[in-house]
Design an enzyme around this catalytic site. Structure first.
Site, PDB file in Angstrom:
ATOM      1  N   HIS A  45       0.802  -1.226   0.000  1.00  0.00           N
ATOM      2  CA  HIS A  45       0.000   0.000   0.000  1.00  0.00           C
ATOM      3  C   HIS A  45       0.831   1.271   0.000  1.00  0.00           C
ATOM      4  CE1 HIS A  45      -3.925  -1.942   1.005  1.00  0.00           C
ATOM      5  NE2 HIS A  45      -3.128  -2.849   1.547  1.00  0.00           N
ATOM      6  N   ARG A  98      -5.428  11.689   6.156  1.00  0.00           N
ATOM      7  CA  ARG A  98      -4.406  11.875   7.171  1.00  0.00           C
ATOM      8  C   ARG A  98      -3.492  13.049   6.800  1.00  0.00           C
ATOM      9  NH1 ARG A  98      -3.902   7.846  11.327  1.00  0.00           N
ATOM     10  NH2 ARG A  98      -2.020   8.977  11.869  1.00  0.00           N
ATOM     11  N   THR A 144      -8.613   6.426  -1.674  1.00  0.00           N
ATOM     12  CA  THR A 144      -9.952   5.844  -1.815  1.00  0.00           C
ATOM     13  C   THR A 144     -11.005   6.929  -1.542  1.00  0.00           C
ATOM     14  OG1 THR A 144      -9.660   5.028   0.440  1.00  0.00           O
ATOM     15  CG2 THR A 144      -9.442   3.432  -1.353  1.00  0.00           C
ATOM     16  N   LYS A 179     -14.798   7.960  -3.360  1.00  0.00           N
ATOM     17  CA  LYS A 179     -16.057   8.258  -2.672  1.00  0.00           C
ATOM     18  C   LYS A 179     -16.623   9.590  -3.170  1.00  0.00           C
ATOM     19  CE  LYS A 179     -14.102   5.842   1.220  1.00  0.00           C
ATOM     20  NZ  LYS A 179     -13.267   5.982   2.435  1.00  0.00           N
TER      21      LYS A 179
HETATM   22  C1  26Q Z   1       3.294  -0.011  10.451  1.00  0.00           C
HETATM   23  C2  26Q Z   1       4.194  -0.368  11.443  1.00  0.00           C
HETATM   24  C3  26Q Z   1       4.130   0.221  12.693  1.00  0.00           C
HETATM   25  C4  26Q Z   1       3.142   1.156  12.967  1.00  0.00           C
HETATM   26  C5  26Q Z   1       2.240   1.516  11.979  1.00  0.00           C
HETATM   27  C6  26Q Z   1       2.324   0.930  10.715  1.00  0.00           C
HETATM   28  C7  26Q Z   1       1.364   1.323   9.664  1.00  0.00           C
HETATM   29  C8  26Q Z   1       0.023   1.441   9.953  1.00  0.00           C
HETATM   30  C9  26Q Z   1      -0.878   1.840   8.975  1.00  0.00           C
HETATM   31  C10 26Q Z   1       1.808   1.600   8.381  1.00  0.00           C
HETATM   32  C11 26Q Z   1       0.908   1.991   7.401  1.00  0.00           C
HETATM   33  C12 26Q Z   1      -0.439   2.109   7.691  1.00  0.00           C
HETATM   34  C13 26Q Z   1      -1.444   2.528   6.709  1.00  0.00           C
HETATM   35  C14 26Q Z   1      -1.181   2.808   5.450  1.00  0.00           C
HETATM   36  C15 26Q Z   1      -2.246   3.267   4.533  1.00  0.00           C
HETATM   37  O1  26Q Z   1      -3.359   3.566   4.935  1.00  0.00           O
HETATM   38  N1  26Q Z   1      -1.954   3.327   3.229  1.00  0.00           N
HETATM   39  C16 26Q Z   1      -2.974   3.762   2.260  1.00  0.00           C
HETATM   40  O2  26Q Z   1      -3.649   2.613   1.794  1.00  0.00           O
HETATM   41  C17 26Q Z   1      -4.767   2.972   1.005  1.00  0.00           C
HETATM   42  C18 26Q Z   1      -5.506   1.701   0.647  1.00  0.00           C
HETATM   43  O3  26Q Z   1      -4.771   0.950  -0.273  1.00  0.00           O
HETATM   44  C19 26Q Z   1      -4.322   3.744  -0.219  1.00  0.00           C
HETATM   45  O4  26Q Z   1      -5.470   4.170  -0.917  1.00  0.00           O
HETATM   46  C20 26Q Z   1      -3.472   4.944   0.173  1.00  0.00           C
HETATM   47  O5  26Q Z   1      -2.944   5.563  -0.986  1.00  0.00           O
HETATM   48  C21 26Q Z   1      -2.342   4.515   1.094  1.00  0.00           C
HETATM   49  O6  26Q Z   1      -1.632   5.643   1.559  1.00  0.00           O
END
Ligand code: 26Q
Length: 825
Positions: free
Chosen positions: A366, A558, A667, A671
């Protein structure tokens, strides 16, 4: 069916107002233990939730029975996050009960709408990735795919954001405090999970086996949630794990006589599922985070193998029965865990186990930001999961032998591809492990998948071109159109029937209606009503007053530098500066409400400064009477799924302005387009596909594309040159530096300004002029409301591709090879 163990526990419930009323009152009296006239709003909400849940129960039990008899291939979606949003409305819709419930409760003097306001949404995710998981399980159920979601039941979800003097302050999200009517705990099915200790040789085991002698353990308690399909009678399961201390754990310490220490130790175990980490791009490598990951993955694998599969199941056939879809690298520790289960616990030869492991995992990436790729220091991983580290080591050895055989003498390639990195400390690169073990690797939009294969994972894509594929993200039309936008849904259904709810491409049938003046008038009327509803929500929820009819320009996501909220802010400040300096005549400025929604990771300094700056600019603009209310900045705190459901239908303009090549998909962009907002956006993520579908005339494209951004970066980017070269940009930045937004304190926002002027990692200043020009095009287009609504209707009509049902179909075709199983046989 006769009377036997498989008989549904209660006869099919009647969908009549009378029986619904009876069930509701019974829940209120016997479930909550209160009389109607003494019941609190929360009592009524809980009783209503439990009543609705009854109606779904028979279908759930039937789905579960079939799961045992069918032997159909199942999809297990492993995700550290499920950002579900409110459950009541979605359950009412799925059970086809909204009309009945409204009528039944109205007769008792209760408004279902009011009760919806009581629900605290489960915020068990950070943003896009967690919400995607929630959309996917909705689509899996609606498309009749046997599937199960596995994750963590965090006691505290994503923090609640408040503003104090315009600055973000986080408070805990105690979402369980008023009761949780949607979950079903099963402590009797607890699963033990081990940690720490050491490994030792075994004399009688198969090739590759070792014995793990762990040091401590916890229990995972499963909490089941219903995942109802829309209108198909299937109810799938989401199983979230909660950590508790084991008896053995207690006894060891209680026996040592230290009672207080034993109770403290219990808390230690329960800490594992206590809180969701609120970082979503720069993983901190925290030990508790790795504990969480292993905890839920170990529970889920054992649950599937020992509880979901029949007892005598031959695991050699596992690839025919299951795909474990890995939502980013967070669950990747499942790979060595499966190897351990097969080799150490079930005495399989290493090679036989690896052959199976390579066919059951698929990995979705992602991100594109290098700092967002998870790595775990070997020191930490070896201390917490010593056996898993050994297994990863062996996987890597065999993999690198393969690399050396295919690319003799190419040591640099071996270093690049190794599962272990050496800087700054020796660490496991989880994306490499996922790519080596997974039988498919996918990105989440076409551009993203292309960049993954060409850049981030290019060595792997060269070695295994067929492993790499794309599945463009999608969103569920049930929640984000049908529920969020009932008025537009009504108009669509009146025009083309209701088939679109499960077959979103049928929105195409609306295309000719874009030319129909009466249809456009009704479309505008609905948009206006949605704006008024949103204005009411903002007033009620946040005490923020906005005009009911101005253009709604929304940037909700975010807070991240790569998403460039600061570029949006420069546009706003530039408009303000233009008006104040007389460059822009006030009557030529389109009345606009700029809506921001954004949480910052608590430790992300620049993001928090940017939030403070948005609030400061907002306060100044909103208080300036000389603007006569033409411009307004609304930044409601704590943007969440519930707020999205009222904002998205009200928006005219959707801001998707990340630096090209940085946003994997997005995403929110989908929407908004589906609800008839026009996008102003860069050529990034799924924006590319949105623009291709809705057409250039109905999308405001601006800025560098990915190759241009890469070139500028490679050639040396100097933000100061853009500042010098653009009078309006200079004026906007100078205005921020002047202190006008900080009661004259010129140093207040110096960090944000100097970060932009000195490094500007995401090249906001380079895209400022093109962005401003695009905003001018927006104003011109908006001035012609007939043409604008024509474009808006075409956005709706041409965005059906972005249904998560389509995403799921792509996963089925390209990755899972599973098939829908009809529920009503
Ligand atoms: C990892 C390790 C430790 C702590 C936190 C994390 C962590 C948590 C959440 C790393 C990444 C995330 C979330 C990432 C995210 O939301 N990415 C988004 O994913 C969407 C769905 O595919 C995409 O539409 C977005 O472009 C992308 O930024």
């Amino acid at each position: 069916m006769g009377v036997n163990a498989n008989t549904p526990p209660i006869a099919a419930r009647e969908h009549t107002v009378e029986s619904f009323t009876r069930e509701f009152l019974r829940e209120l009296n016997f479930g909550q233990g209160v009389d109607l006239d003494r019941a609190s709003e929360n009592d009524k909400y809980l009783a209503l939730a439990r009543t609705v849940r009854h109606y779904l129960m028979e279908r759930w039990l039937e789905t579960l029975r079939n799961q045992y008899s069918d032997q159909a291939k199942t999809v297990a979606y492993l995700s550290a996050e499920f950002l579900l949003g409110p459950q009541l409305e979605n359950s009412l819709l799925a059970a086809d009960l909204d009309g009945v419930a409204n009528e039944a409760l109205a007769a008792l003097g209760i408004s279902v709408d009011d009760l919806r306001g009581v629900e605290i949404e489960p915020g068990l995710g950070n943003g896009g990735l967690g919400r995607l998981a929630a959309c996917f399980i909705d689509s899996l159920a609606t498309k009749n795919v046997p599937s199960i979601g596995y994750g963590i039941r965090y006691e505290y979800g994503i923090f609640r954001q408040t503003f104090v003097d315009g600055r973000q302050v986080e408070t805990p999200d105690n979402w369980l405090r008023l009761g949780s009517p949607w979950e079903f705990p099963h402590p009797e099915n607890a699963i033990e999970v081990h940690f720490g200790g050491r490994t030792e040789a075994v004399t009688d085991g198969p090739e590759g086996a070792r014995r793990w002698v762990p040091a401590w353990q916890v229990m995972g308690i499963p909490y089941n949630y219903m995942v109802p399909g829309f209108g198909n009678g299937r109810v799938n399961t989401l199983r979230l794990w909660s950590a508790e201390a084991t008896k053995a754990f207690d006894l060891q310490i209680f026996n040592s006589g230290d009672y207080v220490e034993a109770v403290r130790a219990q808390t230690f175990a329960e800490n594992i599922s206590k809180v969701l980490y609120p970082e979503d791009s720069t993983p901190q490598g925290k030990e508790l985070r790795l504990q969480q990951q292993y905890f839920f993955v170990a529970c889920s694998l054992r649950d599937f193998i020992e509880q979901v599969l029949p007892a005598d199941y031959d695991l050699a056939n596992l690839p025919e029965r299951i795909t474990f879809q890995l939502n980013d690298t967070h669950p990747v520790i499942a790979v060595p865990e499966l190897m351990r289960l097969l080799v150490d616990e079930r005495q399989w030869d290493w090679d036989a186990a690896w052959a199976v492991a390579q066919k059951v995992f698929a990995y979705t990436c992602h991100t594109l930001l290098p700092e967002a790729l998870e790595t775990w220091p070997v020191e930490l991983l070896g201390r917490l999961l010593p056996r898993h580290l050994e297994i990863i080591d062996r996987i890597n050895e065999e993999f690198l032998a393969q690399v050396r055989a295919q690319y003799p003498g190419d040591d640099a390639r071996v270093d690049r591809m190794s599962i272990f990195g050496e800087h700054p400390v020796r660490s496991v690169r989880m994306a490499h492990l996922a790519t080596v073990a997974g039988f498919r690797v996918n990105g989440v939009a076409e551009l993203h998948s292309q960049l993954l294969a060409d850049k981030v994972l290019s060595d792997f894509a060269q070695m295994w071109p067929d492993k790499f594929t794309n599945v463009t993200n999608g969103v569920t039309p049930r929640r984000f159109v049908r529920l969020a936008n009932p008025k537009l849904s009504g108009l669509i259904t009146e025009s083309i029937g209701d088939g679109w709810i499960t077959d979103l491409e049928r929105l195409r049938e609306l295309e000719p209606l874009a030319e129909d003046a009466e249809f456009r008038r009704r479309f505008r009327e609905i948009k206006l009503a949605n704006k008024r509803r949103f204005a009411d929500v903002l007033m009620q929820r946040d005490g923020i007053e906005i005009a009911g009819d101005a253009m709604v320009d929304a940037m909700v996501k975010r807070l991240h530098e790569y998403k460039r909220q600061s570029l949006k802010l420069l546009h706003i400040v530039s408009l303000y500066e233009g008006i104040r300096s007389g460059r822009l005549p006030l009557d030529q400025v389109t009345p606009r409400t700029f809506v921001f929604g954004a949480k910052a990771a608590p430790g992300y300094y620049m993001a928090k400064e940017t939030i403070a700056l948005i609030n400061a600019v907002g306060s100044t603009i909103n208080a300036d009477a000389s603007l006569q209310g033409r411009l307004k900045v609304a930044f409601p705190a704590n943007y969440n799924v519930t707020l999205a459901e009222s904002l998205v239908p009200a928006a005219d303009l959707s801001e998707q302005i990340s630096l090209a090549g940085k946003e994997a998909s997005g995403t929110g962009n989908m929407k908004f387009a589906l609800n008839g907002a026009l996008t102003i956006g860069t050529d990034d993520g799924a924006n590319v596909e949105i623009r291709k579908l809705v057409g250039d005339d109905n999308f405001f494209l601006f800025g560098m594309d990915e190759p241009a951004a890469a070139t500028l970066e490679a050639d040396g980017y100097h933000p100061h040159a853009f500042y010098e070269g653009d009078r309006e940009l200079r004026a906007a930045l100078d205005m921020i530096s002047s202190g006008i937004f900080a009661n004259g304190d010129a140093s207040a926002f110096a960090p944000v300004v100097s970060s932009l002027l000195q490094s500007d990692r995401f090249m906001a200043l380079a895209d400022f002029r093109p962005y401003l020009d695009a905003q001018t095009r927006v104003e011109e287009a908006y001035a012609d409301q007939e043409a604008w609504s024509r474009s808006a209707v075409l956005n709706v009509a041409r965005s059906g591709y972005f249904s998560s049902d389509r995403s799921i179909q792509d996963y089925l075709d390209r990755i899972w090879g599973a098939k829908p199983v009809d529920q009503n046989r």
